[in-house]
Design an enzyme around this catalytic site. Structure first.
Site, mmCIF file in Angstrom:
data_model
loop_
_atom_site.group_PDB
_atom_site.id
_atom_site.type_symbol
_atom_site.label_atom_id
_atom_site.label_comp_id
_atom_site.label_asym_id
_atom_site.label_seq_id
_atom_site.Cartn_x
_atom_site.Cartn_y
_atom_site.Cartn_z
ATOM 1 C CG HIS A 1 -2.591 2.516 3.910
ATOM 2 N ND1 HIS A 1 -2.212 1.587 4.856
ATOM 3 C CD2 HIS A 1 -3.403 1.858 3.033
ATOM 4 C CE1 HIS A 1 -2.768 0.417 4.565
ATOM 5 N NE2 HIS A 1 -3.491 0.556 3.467
ATOM 6 C CB SER B 1 -0.943 0.002 1.205
ATOM 7 O OG SER B 1 -1.846 -1.082 1.136
#
Length: 407
Positions: free
Chosen positions: A346, A281
């Site tokens: 993230h 991610s």
């Protein structure tokens, strides 16, 4: 005919921008320009208007040269050359600049001369051209998906050869899927693999107790929490990463991706110190956030279809994936006292995307080392990496954290 233009000194490189403040044109070495026969052909034509061999001709003579021999040029390149002639405020054109264009080399000041010129590109847009093959339509589609300026889209359309292909994003995706399938067979689980008691024993994922094993800050991308985690990451990095790599090249896109991956694991080690981290991610969010930010910053120039709807869908998918990661992080762990993987990777990827990533995507075919913002954001990134390294060396012992036991 065989004469060569003497190499100009760096201090006297000609400017072609529309104002006197334009930057100097980058001068290429002779071995980087056109093949010998083509260069000699155009040099002979150029010398007809430059009997004193100064390396310059007036814009009027240059326009006459193009009118006589423009049929030998790609129509998009001819259009750019005419725009160059009309935008030049010094009244003369340098042969080296002409060779740079024909060799698919453009400097910052060359691009500024076109963009600041008072002549509008009057031929039909690339999107209106008909009779294109399937591969040509694909290249045109990629150009409109990623580039905000029509002149850049035409330049990319003419220059792209699919050699090399977008190998980085395809290779990294294949490797991620292969590792996931292998772990699925070994653990006999494909959904929420992270809940398996043997999952953390893998040598690839990042674990706070094993942070001294430096490879884990990068190799954690090959481990995913489950098929739902892998699936969304793979879809995003193929739909966004492959077109970006086709336009900007493997070197630049792999840099953004890897920088996002490293920033993601380091962000976890600083802000969520007791949690492991898995998944790609960080790299995916770096690419997607850079692309979305570039679209927003060049909204009027981006001509991709349904861009508002597609941006909304992308943001919903990213929010869903981020929400899943937050929920999993605070969900009771299947193997206490070690928590589930962190979601901070993230955010680390997003920060790389909206800084370094945007600078790269906004400077198609331009020298990044000439961009002040590039050096500023690169310095910030390096400072963060150094800070995180020292943090990992000293902070864990100074804060006397109770870390989960090693797997």
């Amino acid at each position: 005919m065989g004469d060569r233009l003497p190499e100009p000194h760096a201090s006297s490189s000609p400017a072609v921008a529309a104002s006197s403040e334009a930057e100097e044109i980058e001068v290429l070495d002779s071995e980087d320009v056109l093949p010998m026969a083509a260069e000699d052909h155009w040099k002979a034509l150029f010398d007809q208007f430059d009997p004193d061999n100064t390396g310059y001709i007036s814009t009027e003579k240059f326009r006459s040269l193009l009118q006589r021999h423009g049929s030998e040029l790609d129509p998009h390149k001819l259009e750019v050359l005419l725009a160059l002639a009309d935008s030049n405020s010094e009244g003369r054109i340098c042969y080296q600049d002409f060779v740079n264009l024909m060799s698919n080399k453009r400097s910052n000041s060359f691009r500024q001369a076109i963009l600041q010129g008072n002549r509008r590109l009057c031929s039909k847009a690339l999107l209106e051209e008909t009779g294109l093959s399937l591969s040509q339509r694909l290249i045109r589609h990629v150009a409109y998906e990623t580039l905000p300026r029509e002149i850049d889209r035409k330049w990319y359309y003419d220059s792209y050869t699919c050699c090399p292909p977008p190998w980085f994003m395809i290779t990294i995706t294949i490797v991620e899927v292969a590792f996931f399938l292998y772990n699925g067979v070994v653990l006999d689980r494909f959904v929420l693999q992270v809940t398996h008691p043997l999952y953390l024993k893998n040598a690839l994922l990042y674990h706070p107790q094993l942070r001294a094993q430096a490879w884990r800050y990068l190799t954690y991308i090959f481990m995913h929490a489950g098929i739902e985690h892998l699936g969304l990451n793979v879809i995003l990095q193929l739909l966004v990463g492959v077109p970006l790599e086709m336009v900007h090249g493997a070197a630049r896109i792999s840099f953004v991706y890897v920088a996002g991956v490293v920033a993601g694991s380091l962000a976890v080690s600083v802000a969520d110190m007791t949690a492991p981290v898995v998944g790609s991610s960080g790299g995916v969010y770096a690419l997607v956030s850079a692309h979305l930010a570039n679209i927003v910053m060049n909204w009027s120039g981006m001509k991709c279809q349904f861009k508002l709807l597609r941006m909304a869908v992308a943001l919903i998918c990213m929010s869903f994936e981020f929400g899943r990661a937050v929920w999993l992080r605070f969900h009771p762990s299947a193997y206490p006292p070690c928590p589930h993987p962190s979601f901070m990777a993230h955010l680390g990827g997003v920060m790389v995307g909206v800084t370094l990533g945007v600078i790269i995507l906004r400077n198609y075919e331009q020298r990044l080392q000439d961009q002040t913002l590039w050096w500023i954001f690169l310095s910030i990134y390096v400072i963060f990496v150094l800070f995180a390294i020292f943090w990992n060396i000293f902070a864990y012992s100074l804060l006397d954290l109770k870390l989960p036991p090693p797997p």
